[in-house]
Write an enzyme that holds these catalytic residues in place. Sequence first.
Site, mmCIF file in Angstrom:
data_model
loop_
_atom_site.group_PDB
_atom_site.id
_atom_site.type_symbol
_atom_site.label_atom_id
_atom_site.label_comp_id
_atom_site.label_asym_id
_atom_site.label_seq_id
_atom_site.Cartn_x
_atom_site.Cartn_y
_atom_site.Cartn_z
ATOM 1 N N ILE A 185 8.986 -6.362 -0.647
ATOM 2 C CA ILE A 185 7.629 -6.100 -1.116
ATOM 3 C C ILE A 185 7.018 -7.376 -1.683
ATOM 4 O O ILE A 185 5.883 -7.741 -1.351
ATOM 5 C CB ILE A 185 7.621 -4.977 -2.166
ATOM 6 C CG1 ILE A 185 8.146 -3.678 -1.560
ATOM 7 C CG2 ILE A 185 6.221 -4.774 -2.734
ATOM 8 C CD1 ILE A 185 8.450 -2.597 -2.573
ATOM 9 N N ARG A 265 8.771 -0.431 -10.352
ATOM 10 C CA ARG A 265 9.194 0.758 -11.086
ATOM 11 C C ARG A 265 8.550 0.738 -12.473
ATOM 12 O O ARG A 265 8.421 -0.311 -13.103
ATOM 13 C CB ARG A 265 10.720 0.827 -11.210
ATOM 14 C CG ARG A 265 11.412 1.255 -9.924
ATOM 15 C CD ARG A 265 11.099 2.711 -9.583
ATOM 16 N NE ARG A 265 11.723 3.147 -8.339
ATOM 17 C CZ ARG A 265 11.142 3.159 -7.160
ATOM 18 N NH1 ARG A 265 9.907 2.701 -7.039
ATOM 19 N NH2 ARG A 265 11.767 3.616 -6.085
ATOM 20 N N ASP A 289 0.778 1.854 -10.182
ATOM 21 C CA ASP A 289 1.187 2.878 -9.222
ATOM 22 C C ASP A 289 2.421 3.622 -9.707
ATOM 23 O O ASP A 289 2.772 4.656 -9.145
ATOM 24 C CB ASP A 289 1.478 2.223 -7.863
ATOM 25 C CG ASP A 289 1.774 3.254 -6.776
ATOM 26 O OD1 ASP A 289 1.003 4.219 -6.657
ATOM 27 O OD2 ASP A 289 2.783 3.098 -6.058
ATOM 28 N N GLU A 294 7.237 10.119 -14.893
ATOM 29 C CA GLU A 294 6.326 10.635 -13.876
ATOM 30 C C GLU A 294 6.563 12.129 -13.675
ATOM 31 O O GLU A 294 7.712 12.570 -13.665
ATOM 32 C CB GLU A 294 6.527 9.875 -12.558
ATOM 33 C CG GLU A 294 6.171 8.395 -12.678
ATOM 34 C CD GLU A 294 6.346 7.619 -11.376
ATOM 35 O OE1 GLU A 294 6.714 8.246 -10.360
ATOM 36 O OE2 GLU A 294 6.114 6.401 -11.381
ATOM 37 N N HIS A 313 1.922 7.164 -7.914
ATOM 38 C CA HIS A 313 3.095 6.676 -7.177
ATOM 39 C C HIS A 313 2.902 6.890 -5.676
ATOM 40 O O HIS A 313 3.785 7.413 -4.977
ATOM 41 C CB HIS A 313 4.369 7.378 -7.663
ATOM 42 C CG HIS A 313 5.615 6.585 -7.390
ATOM 43 N ND1 HIS A 313 6.719 6.611 -8.211
ATOM 44 C CD2 HIS A 313 5.939 5.735 -6.383
ATOM 45 C CE1 HIS A 313 7.659 5.820 -7.715
ATOM 46 N NE2 HIS A 313 7.203 5.290 -6.603
ATOM 47 N N GLY A 315 1.163 4.267 -3.702
ATOM 48 C CA GLY A 315 0.714 3.025 -3.095
ATOM 49 C C GLY A 315 1.460 2.661 -1.824
ATOM 50 O O GLY A 315 0.924 1.945 -0.982
#
Length: 352
Positions: A185, A265, A289, A294, A313, A315
């Site tokens: 990423i 994260r 994101d 969560e 969450h 993206g």
Amino acid sequence: MPDANDKVRVAIAAPLAPELCDRIAAVDPRVEVVVDQELLPPMRHAADFAGDPAWSRTADQQARYDALLDTAEVLYGIPDLKPAALARTVAANPELRWVMTMAAGGGSQVLAAGLPADAFERIVFTTSAGAHGVPLAEWALFGLFCGCKELPRLQRQQRAHDWPSRIVGRPIEGSTVLIAGLGGIGQQVARRCKALGMTVLGVKRQVSEVANVDEVHALADLADIIGRADHIVLTLPGTPQTEKLIDARMLGLAKPGVTVVNVGRGTVIDQDALIEALRSGQVGFAALDVFEREPLEPDSPLWDLDNVLISPHSGGLDNAEDERICEIFCDNLRLYLAGRGLNNVVDPGLGY
């Protein structure tokens, strides 16, 4: 390594379209795909591997599902995305040799299963790292543009039908971005930032040259360079080593008004410290994101801060994700059949 004529039984443990199941079966004549679509939860959208929460199996269906998994050499997906279900399957199936997780950060799910040490000696766990790099990099750039071009202010003025004096935005070109985490990423983010004319700094666990990154530093040296960045993009996995890495001290060392984007994260940021930094203006804008917990709690101050963009969450999601993950699995399956090492193997010591 399977013998030339040995069948390799692959059980589909997560929702997967029939045409993608067929794609796995077509990798090699030795591959035997076992799947029962009736036993898999219906997906509400692409990459919805947990499926509809209102759906459940009957006792008979659960027994059939468990039996299907317990005869497999390879699992496509962690059963029901539940660490406890993975632990049950590992204990019940001595022939299991490889488990592919759907998440790029699936190592955390594997560790949460509390597996015995010998499980990691007989079973290889891999992740879907690489499947989400492009959409997450695009989302990270979206966050940078929202901060630099003052999206919250523009939206407030639009809702108020307010035409103010002209707005002077901050330029992307010529600015400096710090990318924390230079895996798949992070490398995709770096590629796009460099193309936009940014100076790209990066930190990773072990220093080595990375394409499109002007300077690579050790993660341990983050405090020494964070003050040079106009923007901070976090792509780090959630591990004990990265937990609350971005805390009040680190945020205090950053440039006043810095933009923070997190597509890694949520545990990497001390959320309470971030809220205070957003309130004070030390952090000018945050595009998030991921979060410590969560779903984000309904009473979290983050919801009501004008300089925050919240994404659930999502993206890394797009309509091609299922296919990309399947292709990563198929590439690894070819390596497995050839007796070669697999890609994206989880290191139980690191958690990813």
